[in-house]
Write a protein that holds these residues in place. Sequence first.
Motif, PDB file in Angstrom:
ATOM      1  N   SER A 250     -38.762 -69.667 -50.852  1.00 29.78           N
ATOM      2  CA  SER A 250     -37.899 -70.155 -49.758  1.00 29.78           C
ATOM      3  C   SER A 250     -36.684 -69.253 -49.589  1.00 29.78           C
ATOM      4  CB  SER A 250     -37.466 -71.600 -50.022  1.00 29.78           C
ATOM      5  OG  SER A 250     -36.798 -71.708 -51.278  1.00 29.78           O
ATOM      6  N   THR A 251     -36.217 -68.666 -50.694  1.00 28.70           N
ATOM      7  CA  THR A 251     -35.062 -67.761 -50.639  1.00 28.70           C
ATOM      8  C   THR A 251     -35.345 -66.573 -49.728  1.00 28.70           C
ATOM      9  OG1 THR A 251     -34.903 -68.301 -53.012  1.00 28.70           O
ATOM     10  CG2 THR A 251     -33.323 -66.701 -52.128  1.00 28.70           C
ATOM     11  N   ILE A 252     -36.543 -66.014 -49.850  1.00 31.98           N
ATOM     12  CA  ILE A 252     -36.900 -64.860 -49.012  1.00 31.98           C
ATOM     13  C   ILE A 252     -36.896 -65.260 -47.539  1.00 31.98           C
ATOM     14  CG2 ILE A 252     -38.741 -63.220 -48.419  1.00 31.98           C
ATOM     15  CD1 ILE A 252     -39.534 -63.232 -51.422  1.00 31.98           C
ATOM     16  N   TRP A 253     -37.499 -66.411 -47.239  1.00 30.59           N
ATOM     17  CA  TRP A 253     -37.521 -66.878 -45.837  1.00 30.59           C
ATOM     18  C   TRP A 253     -36.095 -67.023 -45.303  1.00 30.59           C
ATOM     19  CZ3 TRP A 253     -41.124 -66.691 -42.352  1.00 30.59           C
ATOM     20  CH2 TRP A 253     -42.481 -66.857 -42.679  1.00 30.59           C
ATOM     21  N   LEU A 254     -35.237 -67.632 -46.103  1.00 31.48           N
ATOM     22  CA  LEU A 254     -33.848 -67.874 -45.648  1.00 31.48           C
ATOM     23  C   LEU A 254     -33.074 -66.567 -45.551  1.00 31.48           C
ATOM     24  CD1 LEU A 254     -33.028 -71.107 -47.683  1.00 31.48           C
ATOM     25  CD2 LEU A 254     -32.978 -70.908 -45.181  1.00 31.48           C
ATOM     26  N   ALA A 255     -33.196 -65.715 -46.562  1.00 30.56           N
ATOM     27  CA  ALA A 255     -32.381 -64.490 -46.587  1.00 30.56           C
ATOM     28  C   ALA A 255     -32.747 -63.556 -45.442  1.00 30.56           C
ATOM     29  CB  ALA A 255     -32.542 -63.781 -47.928  1.00 30.56           C
ATOM     30  N   ARG A 256     -34.000 -63.600 -45.026  1.00 30.13           N
ATOM     31  CA  ARG A 256     -34.415 -62.744 -43.910  1.00 30.13           C
ATOM     32  C   ARG A 256     -33.803 -63.176 -42.577  1.00 30.13           C
ATOM     33  NH1 ARG A 256     -40.814 -61.865 -44.882  1.00 30.13           N
ATOM     34  NH2 ARG A 256     -40.682 -60.094 -46.314  1.00 30.13           N
TER      35      ARG A 256
ATOM     36  N   PRO B 165     -46.452 -58.909 -46.958  1.00 32.42           N
ATOM     37  CA  PRO B 165     -46.599 -58.379 -48.319  1.00 32.42           C
ATOM     38  C   PRO B 165     -45.586 -58.954 -49.304  1.00 32.42           C
ATOM     39  CG  PRO B 165     -46.656 -56.588 -46.701  1.00 32.42           C
ATOM     40  CD  PRO B 165     -46.334 -57.844 -45.948  1.00 32.42           C
ATOM     41  N   ALA B 166     -44.315 -59.073 -48.914  1.00 32.28           N
ATOM     42  CA  ALA B 166     -43.301 -59.529 -49.868  1.00 32.28           C
ATOM     43  C   ALA B 166     -43.469 -61.011 -50.200  1.00 32.28           C
ATOM     44  CB  ALA B 166     -41.907 -59.277 -49.313  1.00 32.28           C
TER      45      ALA B 166
ATOM     46  N   ALA C 190     -36.945 -60.504 -59.427  1.00 29.07           N
ATOM     47  CA  ALA C 190     -37.947 -59.444 -59.204  1.00 29.07           C
ATOM     48  C   ALA C 190     -38.562 -59.587 -57.815  1.00 29.07           C
ATOM     49  CB  ALA C 190     -39.020 -59.504 -60.294  1.00 29.07           C
ATOM     50  N   ASN C 191     -38.868 -60.816 -57.417  1.00 26.69           N
ATOM     51  CA  ASN C 191     -39.476 -61.033 -56.096  1.00 26.69           C
ATOM     52  C   ASN C 191     -38.515 -60.644 -54.977  1.00 26.69           C
ATOM     53  OD1 ASN C 191     -41.931 -61.933 -57.083  1.00 26.69           O
ATOM     54  ND2 ASN C 191     -41.295 -64.089 -57.123  1.00 26.69           N
ATOM     55  N   LEU C 192     -37.233 -60.961 -55.177  1.00 32.41           N
ATOM     56  CA  LEU C 192     -36.238 -60.632 -54.145  1.00 32.41           C
ATOM     57  C   LEU C 192     -36.024 -59.121 -54.065  1.00 32.41           C
ATOM     58  CD1 LEU C 192     -33.982 -63.654 -54.971  1.00 32.41           C
ATOM     59  CD2 LEU C 192     -34.911 -63.176 -52.691  1.00 32.41           C
ATOM     60  N   SER C 193     -36.038 -58.452 -55.203  1.00 30.84           N
ATOM     61  CA  SER C 193     -35.911 -56.992 -55.186  1.00 30.84           C
ATOM     62  C   SER C 193     -37.080 -56.366 -54.439  1.00 30.84           C
ATOM     63  CB  SER C 193     -35.901 -56.428 -56.607  1.00 30.84           C
ATOM     64  OG  SER C 193     -34.733 -56.808 -57.253  1.00 30.84           O
ATOM     65  N   ARG C 194     -38.268 -56.861 -54.758  1.00 28.12           N
ATOM     66  CA  ARG C 194     -39.467 -56.325 -54.097  1.00 28.12           C
ATOM     67  C   ARG C 194     -39.403 -56.553 -52.593  1.00 28.12           C
ATOM     68  NH1 ARG C 194     -42.890 -59.348 -56.394  1.00 28.12           N
ATOM     69  NH2 ARG C 194     -43.127 -58.326 -58.386  1.00 28.12           N
ATOM     70  N   ALA C 195     -38.760 -57.641 -52.197  1.00 26.11           N
ATOM     71  CA  ALA C 195     -38.627 -57.947 -50.760  1.00 26.11           C
ATOM     72  C   ALA C 195     -37.483 -57.175 -50.116  1.00 26.11           C
ATOM     73  CB  ALA C 195     -38.430 -59.459 -50.577  1.00 26.11           C
ATOM     74  N   GLY C 196     -36.786 -56.359 -50.911  1.00 28.64           N
ATOM     75  CA  GLY C 196     -35.685 -55.572 -50.352  1.00 28.64           C
ATOM     76  C   GLY C 196     -34.437 -56.396 -50.111  1.00 28.64           C
TER      77      GLY C 196
ATOM     78  N   ALA D 202     -46.626 -61.329 -52.327  1.00 35.48           N
ATOM     79  CA  ALA D 202     -46.381 -60.831 -53.687  1.00 35.48           C
ATOM     80  C   ALA D 202     -45.528 -61.832 -54.469  1.00 35.48           C
ATOM     81  CB  ALA D 202     -45.697 -59.471 -53.634  1.00 35.48           C
ATOM     82  N   ALA D 203     -44.590 -62.474 -53.803  1.00 31.74           N
ATOM     83  CA  ALA D 203     -43.745 -63.466 -54.488  1.00 31.74           C
ATOM     84  C   ALA D 203     -44.598 -64.627 -54.993  1.00 31.74           C
ATOM     85  CB  ALA D 203     -42.649 -63.970 -53.545  1.00 31.74           C
ATOM     86  N   LEU D 204     -45.539 -65.086 -54.164  1.00 30.96           N
ATOM     87  CA  LEU D 204     -46.408 -66.189 -54.591  1.00 30.96           C
ATOM     88  C   LEU D 204     -47.318 -65.744 -55.730  1.00 30.96           C
ATOM     89  CD1 LEU D 204     -47.400 -67.855 -51.186  1.00 30.96           C
ATOM     90  CD2 LEU D 204     -45.654 -68.580 -52.838  1.00 30.96           C
ATOM     91  N   GLU D 205     -47.855 -64.520 -55.608  1.00 30.79           N
ATOM     92  CA  GLU D 205     -48.767 -64.032 -56.652  1.00 30.79           C
ATOM     93  C   GLU D 205     -48.035 -63.881 -57.984  1.00 30.79           C
ATOM     94  OE1 GLU D 205     -50.678 -60.443 -55.170  1.00 30.79           O
ATOM     95  OE2 GLU D 205     -51.413 -61.626 -53.464  1.00 30.79           O
ATOM     96  N   SER D 206     -46.852 -63.276 -57.965  1.00 23.98           N
ATOM     97  CA  SER D 206     -46.164 -63.047 -59.238  1.00 23.98           C
ATOM     98  C   SER D 206     -45.650 -64.361 -59.813  1.00 23.98           C
ATOM     99  CB  SER D 206     -45.033 -62.025 -59.081  1.00 23.98           C
ATOM    100  OG  SER D 206     -43.839 -62.645 -58.727  1.00 23.98           O
ATOM    101  N   SER D 207     -45.279 -65.318 -58.949  1.00 21.22           N
ATOM    102  CA  SER D 207     -44.851 -66.631 -59.449  1.00 21.22           C
ATOM    103  C   SER D 207     -46.012 -67.323 -60.161  1.00 21.22           C
ATOM    104  CB  SER D 207     -44.344 -67.502 -58.300  1.00 21.22           C
ATOM    105  OG  SER D 207     -43.214 -66.902 -57.690  1.00 21.22           O
ATOM    106  N   ALA D 208     -47.192 -67.268 -59.541  1.00 23.22           N
ATOM    107  CA  ALA D 208     -48.366 -67.900 -60.147  1.00 23.22           C
ATOM    108  C   ALA D 208     -48.740 -67.188 -61.445  1.00 23.22           C
ATOM    109  CB  ALA D 208     -49.532 -67.887 -59.160  1.00 23.22           C
TER     110      ALA D 208
END
Length: 224
Positions: free
Chosen positions: A71-77, A22-23, A100-106, A26-32
């Motif tokens: 890529s940030t989400i992948w790395l931060a996880r 989901p995160a 916003a995407n990072l916040s949504r990803a927790g 959502a990051a790809l959708e909101s970026s687009a």
Amino acid sequence: MSQELWTAVDHFISEALIPSDPALDAALESSAASGLPSIQVSPSQGKLLHLMARAQGARRILEIGTLGGYSTIWLARALPPGGRLITLEADPKHAEVARANLSRAGLAGEVEVRLGRALDILPGILAEGLGPFDLVFIDADKPNIPAYVRWSLRLTRPGSLVIVDNIVRTGAVIDPTSTDPNVIGAREMYNLLAKEPRLCATAIQTVGSKGYDGFVVALVAAEP
Ligand code: SAH
Ligand code: DHB
Ligand code: MG
């Protein structure tokens, strides 16, 4: 072998090994939806970054070039509890979408998005003592790749990994007469890697929906 087949196999790999998330979705959708260019790493490359960071046991990660934070989400996880990621982004809109995407990803607590041109920000990161970083991912403006690799040497330790995206450029990188600043940047990086005794490097070619490209993986070693 056609690019269509490579792309189809890339989709097959993603479907087999990378469940929809989901995160990340959502990051790809909101970026687009925000009009950001769709030039993030592919899912399989993102997961490779994640696996390399985990295998590395990375606690401090530096990313240069955030875009929407995919890529940030992948790395931060990949970070353990208490780990930190700093990502540098020159475009205010990209930084806002990424936050916003990072916040949504927790991940707002472990990731800091710093706004500005990376070459202006990196001296402060060194001065603040935020390193040494265990992994650096270089994925911003391509003419400055050599400068970012030199900065990586100042901000890492022996055993750190430096990964550089976009170092094949549809094969243009083999042309010594190229006047494309992106190609010149990539070619200078190869020269730098070849003569820098503290970096042990290779490059892997990739083909996907963004076309034919590749990435460098370099291990920071003690000087021989
Ligand atoms: N790493 C991202 C993609 C990054 S695209 C991902 O895979 O999800 C490259 C990004 O670098 C763009 O957002 C662009 O605005 C940013 N950029 C370009 N020049 C820059 C600079 N000098 N300093 C920092 N960021 C820069
Ligand atoms: C492009 C691709 C990238 O991965 C990147 O970081 C910048 C630009 C591109 O295809 O234009
Ligand atoms: Mg890239």
